[in-house]
Write a protein that holds these residues in place. Structure first.
Motif, PDB file in Angstrom:
ATOM      1  N   UNK A 299       0.832  -1.194   0.000  1.00  0.00           N
ATOM      2  CA  UNK A 299       0.000   0.000   0.000  1.00  0.00           C
ATOM      3  C   UNK A 299       0.863   1.237   0.000  1.00  0.00           C
ATOM      4  N   UNK A 300       0.388   2.288  -0.643  1.00  0.00           N
ATOM      5  CA  UNK A 300       1.111   3.553  -0.690  1.00  0.00           C
ATOM      6  C   UNK A 300       0.119   4.693  -0.556  1.00  0.00           C
ATOM      7  N   UNK A 301       0.578   5.791  -0.005  1.00  0.00           N
ATOM      8  CA  UNK A 301      -0.265   6.975   0.135  1.00  0.00           C
ATOM      9  C   UNK A 301       0.632   8.201   0.175  1.00  0.00           C
ATOM     10  N   UNK A 302      -0.008   9.354   0.202  1.00  0.00           N
ATOM     11  CA  UNK A 302       0.741  10.605   0.226  1.00  0.00           C
ATOM     12  C   UNK A 302       0.110  11.512   1.274  1.00  0.00           C
ATOM     13  N   UNK A 303       0.936  12.149   2.089  1.00  0.00           N
ATOM     14  CA  UNK A 303       0.418  13.045   3.116  1.00  0.00           C
ATOM     15  C   UNK A 303      -0.112  14.333   2.499  1.00  0.00           C
ATOM     16  N   UNK A 304      -1.304  14.741   2.877  1.00  0.00           N
ATOM     17  CA  UNK A 304      -1.807  16.028   2.394  1.00  0.00           C
ATOM     18  C   UNK A 304      -1.055  17.181   3.044  1.00  0.00           C
ATOM     19  N   UNK A 305      -1.122  18.343   2.450  1.00  0.00           N
ATOM     20  CA  UNK A 305      -0.482  19.515   3.041  1.00  0.00           C
ATOM     21  C   UNK A 305      -1.132  19.820   4.390  1.00  0.00           C
ATOM     22  N   UNK A 306      -0.327  20.172   5.410  1.00  0.00           N
ATOM     23  CA  UNK A 306      -0.908  20.441   6.736  1.00  0.00           C
ATOM     24  C   UNK A 306      -2.042  21.453   6.723  1.00  0.00           C
ATOM     25  N   UNK A 307      -2.015  22.388   5.768  1.00  0.00           N
ATOM     26  CA  UNK A 307      -3.043  23.422   5.733  1.00  0.00           C
ATOM     27  C   UNK A 307      -4.430  22.870   5.420  1.00  0.00           C
ATOM     28  N   UNK A 308      -4.490  21.638   4.892  1.00  0.00           N
ATOM     29  CA  UNK A 308      -5.792  21.061   4.549  1.00  0.00           C
ATOM     30  C   UNK A 308      -6.532  20.540   5.769  1.00  0.00           C
ATOM     31  N   UNK A 309      -5.782  20.289   6.862  1.00  0.00           N
ATOM     32  CA  UNK A 309      -6.409  19.727   8.048  1.00  0.00           C
ATOM     33  C   UNK A 309      -6.704  18.247   7.953  1.00  0.00           C
ATOM     34  N   UNK A 310      -6.354  17.622   6.856  1.00  0.00           N
ATOM     35  CA  UNK A 310      -6.598  16.192   6.678  1.00  0.00           C
ATOM     36  C   UNK A 310      -5.505  15.385   7.375  1.00  0.00           C
ATOM     37  N   UNK A 311      -5.805  14.180   7.871  1.00  0.00           N
ATOM     38  CA  UNK A 311      -4.808  13.391   8.597  1.00  0.00           C
ATOM     39  C   UNK A 311      -3.720  12.856   7.677  1.00  0.00           C
ATOM     40  N   UNK A 312      -2.560  12.537   8.234  1.00  0.00           N
ATOM     41  CA  UNK A 312      -1.502  11.913   7.430  1.00  0.00           C
ATOM     42  C   UNK A 312      -1.980  10.603   6.815  1.00  0.00           C
ATOM     43  N   UNK A 313      -1.306  10.185   5.759  1.00  0.00           N
ATOM     44  CA  UNK A 313      -1.773   9.018   5.011  1.00  0.00           C
ATOM     45  C   UNK A 313      -1.149   7.698   5.405  1.00  0.00           C
ATOM     46  N   UNK A 314      -0.308   7.660   6.462  1.00  0.00           N
ATOM     47  CA  UNK A 314       0.413   6.428   6.772  1.00  0.00           C
ATOM     48  C   UNK A 314      -0.540   5.289   7.128  1.00  0.00           C
ATOM     49  N   UNK A 315      -1.512   5.572   7.962  1.00  0.00           N
ATOM     50  CA  UNK A 315      -2.447   4.497   8.342  1.00  0.00           C
ATOM     51  C   UNK A 315      -3.152   3.931   7.112  1.00  0.00           C
ATOM     52  N   UNK A 316      -3.507   4.783   6.180  1.00  0.00           N
ATOM     53  CA  UNK A 316      -4.172   4.310   4.965  1.00  0.00           C
ATOM     54  C   UNK A 316      -3.267   3.380   4.170  1.00  0.00           C
ATOM     55  N   UNK A 317      -1.970   3.690   4.115  1.00  0.00           N
ATOM     56  CA  UNK A 317      -1.035   2.817   3.401  1.00  0.00           C
ATOM     57  C   UNK A 317      -0.961   1.452   4.066  1.00  0.00           C
ATOM     58  N   UNK A 318      -0.923   1.436   5.406  1.00  0.00           N
ATOM     59  CA  UNK A 318      -0.864   0.162   6.137  1.00  0.00           C
ATOM     60  C   UNK A 318      -2.130  -0.646   5.893  1.00  0.00           C
ATOM     61  N   UNK A 319      -3.284  -0.010   6.000  1.00  0.00           N
ATOM     62  CA  UNK A 319      -4.547  -0.720   5.803  1.00  0.00           C
ATOM     63  C   UNK A 319      -4.676  -1.240   4.374  1.00  0.00           C
ATOM     64  N   UNK A 320      -4.171  -0.484   3.416  1.00  0.00           N
ATOM     65  CA  UNK A 320      -4.202  -0.925   2.020  1.00  0.00           C
ATOM     66  C   UNK A 320      -3.331  -2.158   1.814  1.00  0.00           C
ATOM     67  N   UNK A 321      -2.144  -2.151   2.445  1.00  0.00           N
ATOM     68  CA  UNK A 321      -1.248  -3.302   2.321  1.00  0.00           C
ATOM     69  C   UNK A 321      -1.874  -4.553   2.920  1.00  0.00           C
ATOM     70  N   UNK A 322      -2.508  -4.415   4.079  1.00  0.00           N
ATOM     71  CA  UNK A 322      -3.163  -5.567   4.702  1.00  0.00           C
ATOM     72  C   UNK A 322      -4.300  -6.087   3.834  1.00  0.00           C
ATOM     73  N   UNK A 323      -5.095  -5.166   3.294  1.00  0.00           N
ATOM     74  CA  UNK A 323      -6.201  -5.585   2.432  1.00  0.00           C
ATOM     75  C   UNK A 323      -5.689  -6.274   1.174  1.00  0.00           C
ATOM     76  N   UNK A 324      -4.604  -5.754   0.621  1.00  0.00           N
ATOM     77  CA  UNK A 324      -4.015  -6.360  -0.577  1.00  0.00           C
ATOM     78  C   UNK A 324      -3.530  -7.772  -0.290  1.00  0.00           C
ATOM     79  N   UNK A 325      -3.033  -7.987   0.932  1.00  0.00           N
ATOM     80  CA  UNK A 325      -2.550  -9.312   1.330  1.00  0.00           C
ATOM     81  C   UNK A 325      -3.680 -10.231   1.778  1.00  0.00           C
ATOM     82  N   UNK A 326      -4.887  -9.679   1.947  1.00  0.00           N
ATOM     83  CA  UNK A 326      -6.011 -10.486   2.426  1.00  0.00           C
ATOM     84  C   UNK A 326      -5.860 -10.871   3.882  1.00  0.00           C
ATOM     85  N   UNK A 327      -5.245  -9.997   4.686  1.00  0.00           N
ATOM     86  CA  UNK A 327      -4.968 -10.300   6.083  1.00  0.00           C
ATOM     87  C   UNK A 327      -5.710  -9.361   7.015  1.00  0.00           C
TER      88      UNK A 327
END
Length: 401
Positions: free
Chosen positions: A249-277
């Protein structure tokens, strides 16, 4: 499947030496010796000592290439030998290369800049045009081993090693038989160190320390080296795989000014889903472990958010080598595969007291025996890159005790 590993690290050349160093807590970090660091804020790094390019690279290639490419060629030769791959019997257009690079040929470039200033443009080597180039290692590996299939390079800083391995998996799925992949770095020249200082993330001073997740964390120390892997489609007989590339899984952090959370958790969850785990299937997490307090808090929060507080063993063996940029995640993947084979989690050294603000089970003190089927490797590249890779034991669901 990953069938071969070649390691060029500050605390060991070759996978066996490196693994023994990890389990023994042997550090490759010390005062920089390749130049006098006295006038620089950072004076300690993970430096590879005793590496003789002539032992690994033909003489004519040495003068055409930089130290980071020497590391890549050495690691590739080790990995191919480890895999027992006879490339002469495989179709050369079914063989590929994809590497990661962060900054290219720094040491070569430093030398040629000095010649330009001191002796004029006519004294600059013609090889400067290719030795610094971030795709130089891919090209040299392809030429040396006649790997004429799809070749490429990934430039996502520390995340690059994972991204390159994921690209190798895509090449396998598209029909390649064997791919050499991974990454190396050689960022310990004055020019290279100066460019790194601009980030403000390095641990400074004569006593500079690298203590991720520790109370005294104040930045990281750089290092050189990395790892190269042989990834195959599984059709070659006789291979003894370390494990499989199960999810990415891969993701990109949004600019801090957007107020959106960092993308690391999304990358981890994507990798787990891709592995079917499910999260509970993962036996260990190899953390990015930047050593910068705010960055460490973001990472530990992402890990705890996926696995629960203290829900999975976490380790960062890179405290013995420094952060290797493009070589760092590739080395972590190699380490994870070795952990799966040997059923032990290498510990994190030198962090002192773990900051209780991090809700993670950081493995410290000594290696931890474990029954491992799946390992997760996390990496973040400067500028917002996030990557996560799941590797699974080649022994399936029944690893040895």
């Amino acid at each position: 499947m990953v069938t071969g590993i070649g390691v060029v690290a500050p605390n060991g050349l070759g996978a066996a030496a490196y693994w023994a160093a990890l389990l023994g807590g042997a550090s490759g970090i010390g005062r920089i010796s390749r130049f006098d660091p006295g006038g620089y804020p950072v004076r300690r790094a993970g430096e590879i000592r005793g590496f003789a390019a002539g032992d690994h690279v033909p003489g004519r290639v040495i003068v055409e290439t930089d130290r980071w490419t020497h590391f890549a060629l050495a690691g590739t030769a080790m990995a191919l030998e480890d895999a027992g791959a006879d490339l002469s019997v495989l179709p050369e257009y079914d063989l590929a290369v994809v590497t990661a690079s962060s900054s290219g040929g720094n040491e070569f470039g430093q030398r040629e800049i000095e010649r330009l200033w001191a002796e004029g443009a006519r004294r600059v080597s013609a090889y400067q045009s290719i030795a610094w180039f971030y795709a130089a290692s891919t090209g040299q590996i392809s030429i040396r081993h006649k790997l004429r299939g799809p070749c490429g390079v990934i430039a996502t800083e520390q995340a690059g090693g994972i991204d390159a391995i994921a690209s190798a998996r895509r090449s396998i799925r598209a029909g390649a038989r064997l791919v050499v992949t991974g990454g190396t770095e050689a960022p310990l020249s004055p020019y290279a160190l100066t460019t790194q200082l601009a980030t403000g993330l390095l641990s400074t001073g004569e006593d500079g320390a690298y203590q991720p997740f520790g109370r005294a964390a104040r930045g990281f120390l750089p290092g050189e080296g990395g790892a190269m892997l042989v990834v195959e489609d599984g059709t070659r007989g006789g291979a003894r795989p370390y494990g499989t590339i199960a999810g990415y899984g891969a993701s990109f952090d949004p600019h801090p000014s957007t107020g959106r959370p960092p993308g690391l958790r999304r990358a981890v969850e994507t990798a787990l889903a891709d592995a079917g785990l499910a999260p509970g299937d993962v036996g260990v997490v190899f953390a990015d472990a930047m050593g910068v307090p705010a960055a460490d808090r973001r990472e530990s929060a992402a890990i705890a958010g996926v696995f629960g507080p203290h829900g999975v063993p976490v380790t960062a063996p890179k405290t013995l080598t420094g952060r290797l940029y493009a070589g760092g995640a590739a080395l972590d993947v190699a380490t994870a595969l070795l952990a799966l084979r040997h059923q032990v989690i290498p510990h994190t050294t030198g962090v002192g007291e773990v900051d209780p603000a991090h809700p993670i089970d950081l493995v410290t003190g000594r290696p931890r025996p474990a029954r491992l089927r799946h390992a997760l490797v996390i990496a973040r590249g400067h500028g917002g890159f996030n990557a996560a890779l799941v590797v699974s034991s080649a022994l399936g669901n029944h690893p040895p005790p």
